[in-house]
Scaffold this active site. Structure first.
Site, PDB file in Angstrom:
ATOM      1  N   CYS A  98       4.523  -1.374  -0.729  1.00 19.37           N
ATOM      2  CA  CYS A  98       3.673  -1.413  -2.057  1.00 19.37           C
ATOM      3  C   CYS A  98       4.065  -2.372  -2.779  1.00 19.37           C
ATOM      4  CB  CYS A  98       4.683  -1.005  -2.748  1.00 19.37           C
ATOM      5  SG  CYS A  98       5.077  -0.770  -4.300  1.00 19.37           S
ATOM      6  N   CYS A 102       0.373  -1.885  -9.770  1.00 23.75           N
ATOM      7  CA  CYS A 102       0.566  -0.741 -10.621  1.00 23.75           C
ATOM      8  C   CYS A 102       1.054   0.309 -11.701  1.00 23.75           C
ATOM      9  CB  CYS A 102      -0.085   0.517  -9.853  1.00 23.75           C
ATOM     10  SG  CYS A 102      -0.257   0.059  -7.812  1.00 23.75           S
ATOM     11  N   THR A 189       9.765   0.137  -9.720  1.00 24.85           N
ATOM     12  CA  THR A 189       9.734  -0.958  -8.555  1.00 24.85           C
ATOM     13  C   THR A 189       8.795  -2.383  -9.428  1.00 24.85           C
ATOM     14  OG1 THR A 189       8.726   1.399  -7.586  1.00 24.85           O
ATOM     15  CG2 THR A 189       7.197  -0.682  -7.104  1.00 24.85           C
ATOM     16  N   GLU A 256      12.444  -2.360  -5.034  1.00 18.24           N
ATOM     17  CA  GLU A 256      12.864  -0.906  -6.746  1.00 18.24           C
ATOM     18  C   GLU A 256      14.456  -1.405  -6.742  1.00 18.24           C
ATOM     19  OE1 GLU A 256      10.717   0.140  -3.894  1.00 18.24           O
ATOM     20  OE2 GLU A 256       9.344   0.253  -5.567  1.00 18.24           O
ATOM     21  N   HIS A 291      -0.135   7.753 -12.116  1.00 22.20           N
ATOM     22  CA  HIS A 291       0.679   7.464 -10.798  1.00 22.20           C
ATOM     23  C   HIS A 291       0.277   8.582  -9.680  1.00 22.20           C
ATOM     24  CE1 HIS A 291       2.619   4.341 -10.052  1.00 22.20           C
ATOM     25  NE2 HIS A 291       3.703   4.641  -8.863  1.00 22.20           N
ATOM     26  N   TYR A 295      -1.332   6.829  -5.754  1.00 23.32           N
ATOM     27  CA  TYR A 295      -1.471   7.135  -4.639  1.00 23.32           C
ATOM     28  C   TYR A 295      -2.277   7.390  -3.381  1.00 23.32           C
ATOM     29  CZ  TYR A 295       3.849   7.165  -5.234  1.00 23.32           C
ATOM     30  OH  TYR A 295       5.602   5.984  -5.839  1.00 23.32           O
ATOM     31  N   CYS A 298      -3.372   3.374  -2.915  1.00 21.52           N
ATOM     32  CA  CYS A 298      -2.147   2.733  -2.453  1.00 21.52           C
ATOM     33  C   CYS A 298      -1.088   3.146  -0.745  1.00 21.52           C
ATOM     34  CB  CYS A 298      -0.958   2.640  -3.346  1.00 21.52           C
ATOM     35  SG  CYS A 298      -0.041   3.402  -3.574  1.00 21.52           S
ATOM     36  N   GLU A 446       8.819   6.462  -0.671  1.00 22.71           N
ATOM     37  CA  GLU A 446       8.295   6.713  -1.924  1.00 22.71           C
ATOM     38  C   GLU A 446       6.980   8.077  -2.250  1.00 22.71           C
ATOM     39  OE1 GLU A 446       6.697   3.832  -3.237  1.00 22.71           O
ATOM     40  OE2 GLU A 446       7.534   3.188  -5.261  1.00 22.71           O
TER      41      GLU A 446
HETATM   42 FE1  SF4 Z   1       3.596   1.195  -5.299  1.00 19.05          FE
HETATM   43 FE2  SF4 Z   1       1.698   2.370  -4.817  1.00 19.05          FE
HETATM   44 FE3  SF4 Z   1       3.168   2.729  -7.118  1.00 19.05          FE
HETATM   45 FE4  SF4 Z   1       1.015   0.817  -6.531  1.00 19.05          FE
HETATM   46  S1  SF4 Z   1       0.378   3.363  -6.803  1.00 19.05           S
HETATM   47  S2  SF4 Z   1       3.295   0.437  -7.753  1.00 19.05           S
HETATM   48  S3  SF4 Z   1       1.253   0.306  -5.158  1.00 19.05           S
HETATM   49  S4  SF4 Z   1       4.284   2.928  -4.433  1.00 19.05           S
HETATM   50 FE    FE Z   2       5.661   3.991  -6.956  1.00 22.51          FE
END
Ligand code: SF4
Ligand code: FE
Length: 482
Positions: A98, A102, A189, A256, A291, A295, A298, A446
């Site tokens: 991660c 983001c 995060t 986190e 968000h 995902y 990422c 996550e």
């Molecule tokens: Fe982390 Fe993915 Fe959230 Fe970006 S979108 S903060 S990489 S979990």
């Molecule tokens: Fe996240």
């Protein structure tokens, strides 16, 4: 835009109040447990400086007309939304973890459009305030954490009915120059690697919860903020002297932290919602939607690395030609690309909001995240299947370095002649890292709970799915008149 080293130096200037393993952390930047997570964010600066990736990693600001890092961009088109997902996949491929940046991007885009709508309905001036705040973020190329999840206490009760009123973050005092807030946010995060934190309400609110309907931004080292680092599986391996092979991914990670706001003062110009409870649902829905789209980028990038590791393990085990191994790898790719498809789809279907920025298609973004609550688990299962039991029973790196035991490990852990024993150990530890170790926080659990737990997506899918319209379609085809 900042360079990687300017970013690291800028973090050194923060005076963060961080605790880990029972002690205050003197220098988070140099702490070996935290450092890999810093490196992951730093990749967003490195890649933005690389001309090969400037199309994905940078954008032109609608606020200033200047070139900025895409992690600070207010999306101006569906194409921007698509590029965001592609950027996240690239970052996942480069860090296998991660990369944290983001959350602030998603918070900014949600607040941008929501403050516009609050102002339109209520005559407030949050939108201008937010634009001013975000212009500085873009110009200085800062990392911003987005804080949403409250502790929530007894989940059957709304914020104002909790026996401890602080179980949801709320305003405890209003002054002419600002507000004082108290409460905590969980699972923050990347906050230890962030310059600023944007706080938002955690769910829809009613009038009685007015003091809980609050959104604002403060520097992460503001007086009254305490950060308590979240433990990760295998985290203390990073403290072992000379640790390398056993870490699986030596350079990168995520983190986190529990974040406590103990009577923190927020000046007026940093407040973006204060009491407009009717809009807290909109802010949450939009942030969560962005968000959930994230995902689809990422996790896919991290999945690419895991699939590659499984394929390497198969090569090193001498099993690559077995048809069931080939089929398992195909299945992993199929699942991973299905995740990507919904990340791209919800972006393509993005629409302009009243404020002018672009919002993903909420139904498809929720479908994307719902898939993410499942497919990485199956990809993980298949990676473990292909790797074999040695990914969890291998002797330690120190035994490998001890001449007495090294000769046995070297001899008996040897696989195919195409690789060394050490390389075979390395790939096994990488799979362990992503499926069970420190990076598993970001790839596995996550995937389940980040950006909202599975049921939160099902509520949105129920709301957006428009079953009534589908019934009408069926009636028409079946010749049912009423
Ligand atoms: Fe982390 Fe993915 Fe959230 Fe970006 S979108 S903060 S990489 S979990
Ligand atoms: Fe996240």
């Amino acid at each position: 835009m900042m360079t990687r080293s300017e970013y690291i130096e800028s973090l050194r200037k923060l005076n963060l109040n961080v605790y880990m393993f029972g002690e205050k952390v003197a220098s988070p930047v140099d702490n070996p447990v935290i450092r890999p997570s810093l490196n992951s964010i730093a990749m967003s600066y490195e890649l933005a400086a690389d001309p090969e990736y400037s199309e994905l990693m940078t954008a032109t600001s609608n606020l200033t007309g200047e070139k900025i890092n895409r992690f600070t961009h207010i999306h101006q088109s569906a194409d921007d939304l698509i590029k965001k997902v592609k950027m996240q996949r690239l970052m996942g491929q480069r860090t296998a973890s991660c990369f944290q940046r983001c959350v602030g991007l998603d918070a900014a885009n949600a607040i941008y459009s929501t403050t516009f709508e609050i102002d339109r309905a209520k005559g407030t001036n949050y939108f201008e305030r937010f634009k001013k705040f975000w212009t500085r973020i873009q110009r200085e190329d800062l990392v911003v954490d987005g804080a949403m999840t409250d502790p929530k206490g007894d989940r059957s009760l709304p914020p104002s009915k909790q026996s401890d009123p602080d179980l949801f973050l709320h305003v405890v005092e209003r002054r002419p120059d600002g507000i004082v807030v108290r409460g905590a946010k969980f699972h923050q995060t990347g906050i230890i690697n962030s310059h600023e934190v944007i706080v938002m309400p955690t769910m829809s609110m009613k009038e009685a919860d007015r003091d809980y309907a609050v959104a604002f931004a403060v520097p992460t080292d503001t007086k009254g903020i305490t950060l308590i680092y979240g433990r990760q599986s295998c985290d203390t391996r990073k403290l072992e002297e000379g640790a390398d092979i056993d870490l699986g991914n030596k350079n990168f990670g995520g983190h986190e932290a529990m974040t406590i706001f103990d009577d923190v003062f927020v000046p007026n110009e940093r407040i973006f919602m204060d009491g407009e409870y009717e809009f807290s649902g909109m802010m949450v829905e939009r942030f969560a939607g962005y968000h959930r789209q994230s995902y689809g980028g990422c996790k896919v990038g991290v999945g690419d690395v895991l699939i590659g590791a499984a394929a390497l393990a198969a090569d090193y085990n001498g099993a690559a030609k077995a048809s069931h191994i080939k089929d398992k790898l195909i299945e992993m790719v199929h699942l991973n690309e299905t995740l990507y498809s919904s990340g791209i789809a919800c972006s393509c279907e993005g629409k302009k909001t009243a404020s002018g920025n672009y919002l993903i298609d909420l139904l498809l973004a929720n479908v994307c995240k719902q898939n993410v609550t499942r497919f990485p688990y199956e990809i993980t299962r298949l990676a473990e299947d292909i790797a074999g039991g040695m990914m969890v029973t291998l002797p330690s790196e120190r035994d490998y370095k001890n001449p007495v035991t090294r000769k046995y490990i070297e001899k008996y852990y040897r696989g195919s002649d195409i690789c060394s024993t050490e390389d075979r150990m390395r790939v096994m530890r990488l799979i362990e890292n992503m499926t069970l170790g420190a990076a598993a926080v970001g790839y596995r659990t996550e995937s389940m709970h980040g950006a909202g737990s599975p049921q939160a997506q099902r509520v949105m899918i129920a709301r957006q799915g428009n079953i009534e319209a589908k019934k009408e379609l069926a009636k028409k085809i079946a010749g049912i008149e009423k």
